[in-house]
Design a protein around this motif. Sequence first.
Motif, short mmCIF file in Angstrom:
data_model
loop_
_atom_site.label_atom_id
_atom_site.label_comp_id
_atom_site.label_asym_id
_atom_site.label_seq_id
_atom_site.Cartn_x
_atom_site.Cartn_y
_atom_site.Cartn_z
N ARG A 17 0.83 -1.20 0.00
CA ARG A 17 0.00 0.00 0.00
C ARG A 17 0.86 1.25 0.00
NH1 ARG A 17 -5.26 -0.06 3.52
NH2 ARG A 17 -5.92 1.14 1.73
N LEU A 18 0.42 2.23 -0.75
CA LEU A 18 1.11 3.51 -0.80
C LEU A 18 0.21 4.58 -0.19
CD1 LEU A 18 2.53 3.35 -4.44
CD2 LEU A 18 3.67 2.73 -2.29
N LEU A 19 0.84 5.56 0.43
CA LEU A 19 0.15 6.70 1.01
C LEU A 19 0.46 7.91 0.14
CD1 LEU A 19 -1.52 7.98 3.32
CD2 LEU A 19 0.63 8.27 4.57
N GLY A 20 -0.58 8.45 -0.49
CA GLY A 20 -0.43 9.65 -1.30
C GLY A 20 -0.68 10.88 -0.45
N LEU A 21 0.15 11.90 -0.64
CA LEU A 21 0.03 13.12 0.15
C LEU A 21 -0.04 14.34 -0.77
CD1 LEU A 21 2.78 12.35 2.82
CD2 LEU A 21 0.31 12.09 3.08
N ASP A 22 -1.05 15.16 -0.55
CA ASP A 22 -1.18 16.45 -1.21
C ASP A 22 -0.87 17.49 -0.14
OD1 ASP A 22 -1.79 18.51 -3.04
OD2 ASP A 22 -3.88 18.55 -2.39
N VAL A 23 0.35 18.01 -0.15
CA VAL A 23 0.83 18.90 0.90
C VAL A 23 0.49 20.34 0.57
CG1 VAL A 23 2.86 19.66 2.20
CG2 VAL A 23 2.72 17.30 1.37
N GLY A 24 -0.33 20.94 1.40
CA GLY A 24 -0.67 22.35 1.26
C GLY A 24 -0.13 23.15 2.43
N THR A 25 -0.37 24.44 2.42
CA THR A 25 0.12 25.28 3.52
C THR A 25 -0.72 25.11 4.78
OG1 THR A 25 -1.17 27.14 2.68
CG2 THR A 25 1.15 27.02 2.01
N LYS A 26 -2.00 24.78 4.62
CA LYS A 26 -2.90 24.65 5.77
C LYS A 26 -3.33 23.22 6.06
CE LYS A 26 -4.78 29.26 5.12
NZ LYS A 26 -5.96 30.07 4.86
N THR A 27 -3.30 22.37 5.03
CA THR A 27 -3.77 21.00 5.19
C THR A 27 -2.87 20.03 4.42
OG1 THR A 27 -5.22 21.14 3.27
CG2 THR A 27 -6.21 21.68 5.42
N LYS A 127 -19.11 24.02 0.76
CA LYS A 127 -18.64 23.62 2.08
C LYS A 127 -18.07 22.20 2.03
CE LYS A 127 -19.99 22.99 6.88
NZ LYS A 127 -21.06 23.01 7.85
N ARG A 128 -18.80 21.29 1.42
CA ARG A 128 -18.35 19.90 1.34
C ARG A 128 -17.10 19.79 0.46
NH1 ARG A 128 -17.13 15.52 3.67
NH2 ARG A 128 -17.45 13.63 2.48
N ARG A 129 -17.03 20.56 -0.62
CA ARG A 129 -15.83 20.56 -1.47
C ARG A 129 -14.61 20.95 -0.66
NH1 ARG A 129 -18.96 23.41 -5.50
NH2 ARG A 129 -17.79 25.30 -5.03
N SER A 130 -14.73 21.97 0.17
CA SER A 130 -13.58 22.41 0.96
C SER A 130 -13.13 21.35 1.95
CB SER A 130 -13.89 23.72 1.68
OG SER A 130 -14.82 23.51 2.72
N GLN A 131 -14.05 20.48 2.35
CA GLN A 131 -13.71 19.42 3.30
C GLN A 131 -13.00 18.24 2.64
OE1 GLN A 131 -17.62 18.53 4.77
NE2 GLN A 131 -17.57 20.14 6.34
N VAL A 132 -13.26 18.01 1.36
CA VAL A 132 -12.73 16.79 0.72
C VAL A 132 -11.74 17.04 -0.41
CG1 VAL A 132 -14.78 15.45 1.32
CG2 VAL A 132 -14.64 16.56 -0.92
N VAL A 133 -11.58 18.27 -0.86
CA VAL A 133 -10.78 18.52 -2.06
C VAL A 133 -9.33 18.08 -1.88
CG1 VAL A 133 -10.19 20.94 -1.55
CG2 VAL A 133 -10.33 20.14 -3.93
N ASP A 134 -8.74 18.28 -0.71
CA ASP A 134 -7.33 17.92 -0.53
C ASP A 134 -7.12 16.41 -0.53
OD1 ASP A 134 -6.38 20.60 -0.38
OD2 ASP A 134 -7.13 20.71 1.67
N GLN A 135 -8.00 15.68 0.13
CA GLN A 135 -7.84 14.22 0.12
C GLN A 135 -8.16 13.64 -1.26
OE1 GLN A 135 -11.24 12.15 2.42
NE2 GLN A 135 -11.09 14.18 3.33
N MET A 136 -9.08 14.25 -1.97
CA MET A 136 -9.38 13.79 -3.33
C MET A 136 -8.23 14.13 -4.28
SD MET A 136 -13.46 14.10 -3.69
CE MET A 136 -13.43 13.15 -5.20
N ALA A 137 -7.59 15.29 -4.07
CA ALA A 137 -6.41 15.64 -4.86
C ALA A 137 -5.29 14.64 -4.58
CB ALA A 137 -5.96 17.06 -4.57
N ALA A 138 -5.14 14.22 -3.33
CA ALA A 138 -4.14 13.21 -2.98
C ALA A 138 -4.44 11.90 -3.72
CB ALA A 138 -4.10 12.99 -1.47
#
Length: 153
Positions: A17-27, A127-138
Motif C-alpha cells: 500500500r502507498l500513502l499519497g500526500l497532497d501537501v498544502g500550507t494549511k492541510t 462547504k463539502r468541497r472544501s472538506q474533501v478537495v485535498d484528500q481527493m487531490a491526494a
Amino acid sequence: MTDDRTAFRAALPDGGRLLGLDVGTKTVGMALCDAQWTIATAAETIERRKFSKDLERIKTVIVDQFVSGFVVGLPLNLDGSQSKQTQAAKSFAQNLRPVGLPILLWDERWSTQAVTRDLIAADVSRKRRSQVVDQMAAAYILQGAIDGLAAIE
C-alpha cells in the motif's frame, strides 16, 4: 526520495500500500491505494500544525494501513519550473525520510483543479468541497503515480 518512478518501483519489489500526500500550507490531503496498485482512494485531510504533530498522524496511518511507501505531490509551475510551493513539498517529503519508507515525488499540476471541477460537476456544495478537495487531490495524485508505476512492469 526520488522523482524516478523506476527507482521507486525497484525499492518496492513486492508492491504494498502507498500513502499519497497532497501537501498544502494549511492541510495535508491523504489517500491510500491497495497493495496491488490498482486504485487510489481518498482517506482524510489533516490540518497542518507543527510537523511533529502531522508526522504523528501520518505514522498512525502507516501502521494501521500497512503502508510501504509515500507518493508526495510536487506542485510544479505550468512550465515545469519550481515554485515556493514546490520547495515546501520537497521539504515536507525530506522530513518524512526518517520514517524509512521510499518516497516518490509526483508532478501534481492540475490535480486540485481537476478534482474541484469534478466535484462541481457532481453538484457538491462549496462547504463539502472544501472538506474533501485535498484528500481527493491526494487520490488523484496517487492514482496517476500507480498508473505510471504499473507501466514499468
